[in-house]
Design an enzyme around this catalytic site. Structure first.
Site, PDB file in Angstrom:
ATOM      1  N   ARG A  10      -2.762  -9.119  -1.891  1.00 44.67           N
ATOM      2  CA  ARG A  10      -3.876  -9.913  -2.423  1.00 44.67           C
ATOM      3  C   ARG A  10      -3.794  -9.999  -3.948  1.00 44.67           C
ATOM      4  NH1 ARG A  10      -7.392  -8.280   1.800  1.00 44.67           N
ATOM      5  NH2 ARG A  10      -7.592  -6.270   0.790  1.00 44.67           N
TER       6      ARG A  10
ATOM      7  N   GLY B 199       0.846  -1.202   0.000  1.00 50.11           N
ATOM      8  CA  GLY B 199       0.000   0.000   0.000  1.00 50.11           C
ATOM      9  C   GLY B 199       0.876   1.245   0.000  1.00 50.11           C
ATOM     10  N   ARG B 200       0.306   2.336   0.454  1.00 55.12           N
ATOM     11  CA  ARG B 200       1.034   3.613   0.392  1.00 55.12           C
ATOM     12  C   ARG B 200       2.317   3.573   1.209  1.00 55.12           C
ATOM     13  NH1 ARG B 200      -4.835   5.751   0.899  1.00 55.12           N
ATOM     14  NH2 ARG B 200      -4.687   4.304   2.625  1.00 55.12           N
ATOM     15  N   ILE B 201       2.263   2.989   2.410  1.00 55.84           N
ATOM     16  CA  ILE B 201       3.479   2.957   3.238  1.00 55.84           C
ATOM     17  C   ILE B 201       4.465   1.934   2.679  1.00 55.84           C
ATOM     18  CG2 ILE B 201       4.435   2.678   5.557  1.00 55.84           C
ATOM     19  CD1 ILE B 201       1.647   3.355   6.677  1.00 55.84           C
TER      20      ILE B 201
ATOM     21  N   ARG C  37       0.822  -4.182  12.574  1.00 57.57           N
ATOM     22  CA  ARG C  37       0.071  -4.503  13.774  1.00 57.57           C
ATOM     23  C   ARG C  37       0.619  -5.791  14.351  1.00 57.57           C
ATOM     24  NH1 ARG C  37      -1.340  -0.072  13.901  1.00 57.57           N
ATOM     25  NH2 ARG C  37      -3.431   0.839  13.794  1.00 57.57           N
TER      26      ARG C  37
ATOM     27  N   GLU D 169      -0.230  -4.618  23.342  1.00 61.44           N
ATOM     28  CA  GLU D 169       0.425  -3.353  23.738  1.00 61.44           C
ATOM     29  C   GLU D 169      -0.319  -2.720  24.914  1.00 61.44           C
ATOM     30  OE1 GLU D 169       0.607  -0.972  20.193  1.00 61.44           O
ATOM     31  OE2 GLU D 169       1.679  -2.516  19.110  1.00 61.44           O
TER      32      GLU D 169
ATOM     33  N   ASP E 227       8.003  -2.804  16.086  1.00 63.63           N
ATOM     34  CA  ASP E 227       7.443  -1.565  16.629  1.00 63.63           C
ATOM     35  C   ASP E 227       6.042  -1.802  17.190  1.00 63.63           C
ATOM     36  OD1 ASP E 227       7.501   1.301  17.110  1.00 63.63           O
ATOM     37  OD2 ASP E 227       6.058   1.498  15.463  1.00 63.63           O
TER      38      ASP E 227
ATOM     39  N   HIS F  30       5.771   1.289  19.544  1.00 66.06           N
ATOM     40  CA  HIS F  30       4.767   1.778  18.581  1.00 66.06           C
ATOM     41  C   HIS F  30       4.961   3.274  18.279  1.00 66.06           C
ATOM     42  CE1 HIS F  30       0.490   0.864  16.928  1.00 66.06           C
ATOM     43  NE2 HIS F  30       1.077   1.801  16.203  1.00 66.06           N
TER      44      HIS F  30
HETATM   45  C1  8YV Z   1      -0.867   5.386  15.997  1.00 69.44           C
HETATM   46  C2  8YV Z   1      -1.103   3.797  14.083  1.00 69.44           C
HETATM   47  O1  8YV Z   1      -0.200   4.604  16.892  1.00 69.44           O
HETATM   48  O2  8YV Z   1      -1.842   5.040  12.264  1.00 69.44           O
HETATM   49  C3  8YV Z   1      -1.886   3.966  12.848  1.00 69.44           C
HETATM   50  O3  8YV Z   1      -2.538   3.012  12.417  1.00 69.44           O
HETATM   51  O4  8YV Z   1      -0.881   2.722  14.533  1.00 69.44           O
HETATM   52  C4  8YV Z   1      -0.569   5.000  14.716  1.00 69.44           C
HETATM   53  O5  8YV Z   1      -0.023   5.893  13.880  1.00 69.44           O
HETATM   54  C5  8YV Z   1      -1.815   6.094  16.725  1.00 69.44           C
HETATM   55  O6  8YV Z   1      -3.006   5.411  16.830  1.00 69.44           O
HETATM   56  C6  8YV Z   1      -1.995   7.520  16.738  1.00 69.44           C
HETATM   57  O7  8YV Z   1      -3.212   7.857  17.301  1.00 69.44           O
END
Ligand code: 8YV
Length: 315
Positions: free
Chosen positions: A174, A152-154, A231, A260, A255, A278
C-alpha cells in the site's frame, strides 16, 4: 476443575489442546456438532481458540455475550470478523513473527522447486527413467528478478534470503517503504512486468481478493513464475489455471488454495506446477511456538491481563 469456558472453533493440535485443557474447560467445535449443547453453553464462553483458517463470524460472536478474546494460532486472521469482535468488546490476537523463517524458507524452496523442477526430477528417477536419458534442462533461479506482493515481516524475510541468491528484489505494498533496500513498484501489474518470480505474501481478506488476476498474469509473462504462500483468495484461481494451461506464465508453486483442502483437478493435472498442502509454518518448532503464543494470549486476557500479540486493529 477449571472454570473458564473456551470454544475451540478448529481442530487444535494436541500441543495446544492439552495445555489449554489444564487451565480451561475447552469445548471442541460444539457450535458445529451439537447446536443444542452450544445454545446452553454460549453465554459462558469467554474465549475462542482458532486456527489461521478459522471462520469466526459476526453471527457467532453475537451469540457469545461473555466473549473477551479470539485467539488465533496463525498470523493470518482473515476469517475473523475483527470489527464485530471489537464492537463486542473482545480482542483478537494472532501469532506473528514466530513463523517468519519457516514461511520464508518454504517460499524459497518453492521457487527453486518450480524452476529446477525438483518434484519432476524426483519422479523421473523413481520411475526408472534415468537410464533412458536425462531430464530436460530447467531454469536457473539465482540472479533472476524477485517481485514481492507484500513486504511485511515474512516478505522481508524472503527478501533477505533472495539477496543471498543474487536476486534483485522489488515489491509492491500500500505504501512505499523507503527505509528498505528494495525497489518499490506502485502496482501489482507493474511489479509483475518486472519480475521473473512473483511471490505473494500479503494478508488475505476482502482488500486483497483476486489481486492476482488475468491481467497481472499476462504482465508476469511466459518466463514468469507465480508463488503463493499467503492465502488462496489473493489469486484468481480460474485465471491462474488458464494462464498455466496456455503458457501465459511459465509455472506456479502454490502452498495455499481457494477452497482448502480441495484443490481443483485442473491444477493437479498440470506439469508446470508444484503444489503443497498449506505447510508454510508446519514444522514442529514453529507450530509449538505458535501454540505457546496462542495459549499465552488466552491466559493473559482471561486472567485479566493485556494480550501479548493483539492484531493491529486491536492495538
Ligand atoms: C496455519 C497460517 O496454517 O499463520 C497462518 O496464517 O496460515 C498457518 O500458519 C495454521 O492456521 C496454523 O494453525
Amino acid at each position: 476443575m477449571p472454570e473458564i469456558d473456551v470454544l475451540a472453533v478448529a481442530k487444535l493440535p494436541p500441543f495446544l489442546l492439552e495445555p489449554l485443557r489444564e487451565r480451561f474447560r475447552v469445548h471442541e467445535r460444539v457450535h458445529e456438532t451439537d447446536p443444542a449443547a452450544f445454545s446452553a453453553l454460549a453465554p459462558r464462553i469467554r474465549g475462542i481458540a482458532a486456527s489461521g483458517e478459522s471462520k469466526v463470524s459476526a453471527d457467532l460472536i453475537a451469540r457469545l455475550p461473555a466473549l473477551q478474546i479470539v485467539s488465533v494460532m496463525g498470523v493470518g486472521y482473515d476469517g475473523v470478523d475483527v470489527a464485530a469482535a471489537k464492537s463486542h468488546g473482545a480482542v483478537v490476537t494472532h501469532t506473528p513473527d514466530v513463523l517468519n523463517d519457516d514461511v520464508a524458507d518454504l517460499a524459497i524452496a518453492l521457487m527453486i522447486a518450480v524452476a529446477r523442477r525438483i518434484p519432476q526430477a524426483d519422479a523421473h528417477l523413481r520411475a526408472g527413467r534415468w537410464p533412458d536419458g536425462p531430464m530436460p534442462l530447467a531454469r536457473r533461479m539465482s540472479g533472476e528478478r524477485l517481485g514481492l506482493v507484500g513486504i511485511g515481516r515474512i516478505g522481508q524475510a524472503i527478501a533477505r534470503r533472495a539477496l543471498a541468491f543474487g536476486m534483485p528484489v522489488a515489491y509492491t505494498a500500500r505504501n512505499a517503504r523507503p527505509e528498505l533496500p528494495y525497489t518499490f513498484a506502485p502496482s501489482v501489474r507493474e511489479l509483475a512486468a518486472r519480475s521473473d518470480f512473483l511471490v505473494v505474501i500479503t494478508p488475505g481478506g476482502a482488500a486483497t481478493r483476486h489481486l492476482i488476476d488475468a491481467e497481472v498474469l499476462r504482465a508476469l509473462g511466459p518466463r514468469g513464475y507465480l508463488v503463493n504462500v499467503a492465502r488462496g483468495s489473493v489469486v484468481d484461481e480460474a485465471a491462474l489455471i488458464e494462464a498455466l494451461q496456455n503458457g501465459t506464465i511459465a509455472g506456479a508453486a502454490l502452498d495455499v488454495f481457494d477452497n482448502e483442502p480441495q484443490v481443483p483437478q485442473a491444477l493437479r493435472q498440470l506439469d508446470n506446477v508444484v503444489l503443497t498442502p498449506h505447510i508454510g509454518s508446519a514444522t514442529r518448532q514453529t507450530r509449538q511456538a505458535m501454540a505457546d503464543l496462542a495459549r499465552a494470549n488466552l491466559e493473559a486476557v482471561l486472567g485479566g491481563r493485556a494480550p501479548l500479540t493483539p492484531v493491529p486493529e486491536c492495538r
